[in-house]
Design a protein around this motif. Structure first.
Motif, PDB file in Angstrom:
ATOM      1  N   ASP A  71       0.962  -1.185   0.045  1.00 15.52           N
ATOM      2  CA  ASP A  71      -0.159   0.135   0.099  1.00 15.52           C
ATOM      3  C   ASP A  71       0.874   1.537  -0.165  1.00 15.52           C
ATOM      4  N   PHE A  72       1.984   1.296   0.665  1.00 15.98           N
ATOM      5  CA  PHE A  72       2.983   2.138   0.684  1.00 15.98           C
ATOM      6  C   PHE A  72       3.458   2.520  -1.021  1.00 15.98           C
ATOM      7  N   ARG A  74       2.232   1.927  -3.529  1.00 20.95           N
ATOM      8  CA  ARG A  74       0.871   2.247  -4.433  1.00 20.95           C
ATOM      9  C   ARG A  74       0.859   3.783  -4.204  1.00 20.95           C
ATOM     10  N   LEU A  75       0.672   4.048  -2.848  1.00 22.77           N
ATOM     11  CA  LEU A  75       0.639   5.459  -2.699  1.00 22.77           C
ATOM     12  C   LEU A  75       1.715   6.386  -3.282  1.00 22.77           C
ATOM     13  N   LEU A  78       1.303   6.953  -6.915  1.00 22.27           N
ATOM     14  CA  LEU A  78       0.258   7.879  -7.119  1.00 22.27           C
ATOM     15  C   LEU A  78       0.716   9.299  -6.930  1.00 22.27           C
ATOM     16  N   VAL A  80       2.019  10.545  -3.810  1.00 19.19           N
ATOM     17  CA  VAL A  80       1.861  10.862  -2.542  1.00 19.19           C
ATOM     18  C   VAL A  80       3.060  11.177  -1.964  1.00 19.19           C
ATOM     19  N   ARG A  84       3.339  11.720   3.853  1.00 22.11           N
ATOM     20  CA  ARG A  84       1.803  11.716   3.854  1.00 22.11           C
ATOM     21  C   ARG A  84       1.282  10.141   3.586  1.00 22.11           C
ATOM     22  N   ALA A  85       2.050   9.380   3.056  1.00 23.46           N
ATOM     23  CA  ALA A  85       1.628   7.964   2.991  1.00 23.46           C
ATOM     24  C   ALA A  85       1.558   7.565   4.299  1.00 23.46           C
ATOM     25  N   ILE A  88      -1.652   8.261   5.906  1.00 28.15           N
ATOM     26  CA  ILE A  88      -2.755   7.866   5.554  1.00 28.15           C
ATOM     27  C   ILE A  88      -2.937   6.411   5.742  1.00 28.15           C
ATOM     28  N   LEU A  89      -1.599   5.363   5.859  1.00 25.31           N
ATOM     29  CA  LEU A  89      -1.645   4.028   6.352  1.00 25.31           C
ATOM     30  C   LEU A  89      -1.902   4.119   7.886  1.00 25.31           C
ATOM     31  N   SER A 112       9.262   6.370  -6.444  1.00 29.28           N
ATOM     32  CA  SER A 112       9.098   7.759  -6.352  1.00 29.28           C
ATOM     33  C   SER A 112       9.583   8.503  -7.548  1.00 29.28           C
ATOM     34  N   SER A 115       6.993   8.014 -10.245  1.00 30.79           N
ATOM     35  CA  SER A 115       5.943   8.961 -10.088  1.00 30.79           C
ATOM     36  C   SER A 115       6.165  10.331 -10.000  1.00 30.79           C
TER      37      SER A 115
END
Length: 182
Positions: A71-72, A74-75, A78, A80, A84-85, A88-89, A112, A115
């Motif tokens: 998930d980290f 994935r963020l 995107l 992020v 901030r990731a 969020i988690l 990173s 993205s």
């Protein structure tokens, strides 16, 4: 059996149970009356199902860390920012993961970099409004520096850099932290 039907939560749980017990995917799906394209579509957003499709037990304890790392990433993909990731988690763990796992650190750096066009391209300035917002958040009980920086839309690194070069800002931070403790 239609290809576009969505799996219900019950069907998903039954499919995961069948996979955990060693049943072949195509047979388990057929027994539930669902088409494989519906399974693939459900796995896009259902992490437990995706893990079961990978041949692992989604309820095993070690899957929590693996899921958070995925998930980290994935963020990050995107756009992020890492700080901030983590918010969020609900974990401050990515920094530890990076230090504990060089392969994960390289993956974070690669994601990173890939993205970068989707993230913020310019430098975010610590404007007077952002400074005020940061200090306001920092003055709330239980708020971390990382959370206060994220609320102000800046990175923790920007805060620390400003603190090192601006004595008045450092004093204001100390005052806000003291207010949060009372």
């Amino acid at each position: 059996m239609t290809d576009t039907a969505q799996l219900t939560a019950r069907q998903t749980n039954q499919l995961i149970t069948a996979l955990r017990h060693g049943q072949a995917l195509d047979l388990a799906a057929a027994d539930l009356g669902v088409a494989l394209p519906a399974v693939w579509a459900a796995a896009r957003t259902d992490t437990r199902l995706a893990i079961a499709l990978a041949g692992r037990d989604p309820d095993a304890a070690e899957e929590r860390s693996r899921t958070l790392r995925a998930d980290f990433l994935r963020l990050l993909a995107l756009g992020v920012p890492p700080s901030r990731a983590e918010l969020i988690l609900g974990t401050g763990g990515s920094g530890g993961w990076r230090g504990d796992d060089p392969a994960f650190a390289r993956a974070c750096d690669a994601v990173s970099a890939a993205s970068a066009p989707y993230g913020h391209m310019g430098q975010i300035r610590l404007t007077p409004a952002r400074v005020a917002r940061f200090l306001e958040e920092l003055g709330k009980q239980g708020t971390t520096l990382v959370a206060a920086a994220a609320a102000a839309g800046v990175t923790p690194a920007a805060i620390y850099q400003r603190r090192r070069r601006d004595d008045d800002f450092a004093k204001a931070m100390d005052k806000a932290r003291a207010a949060a403790r009372t």
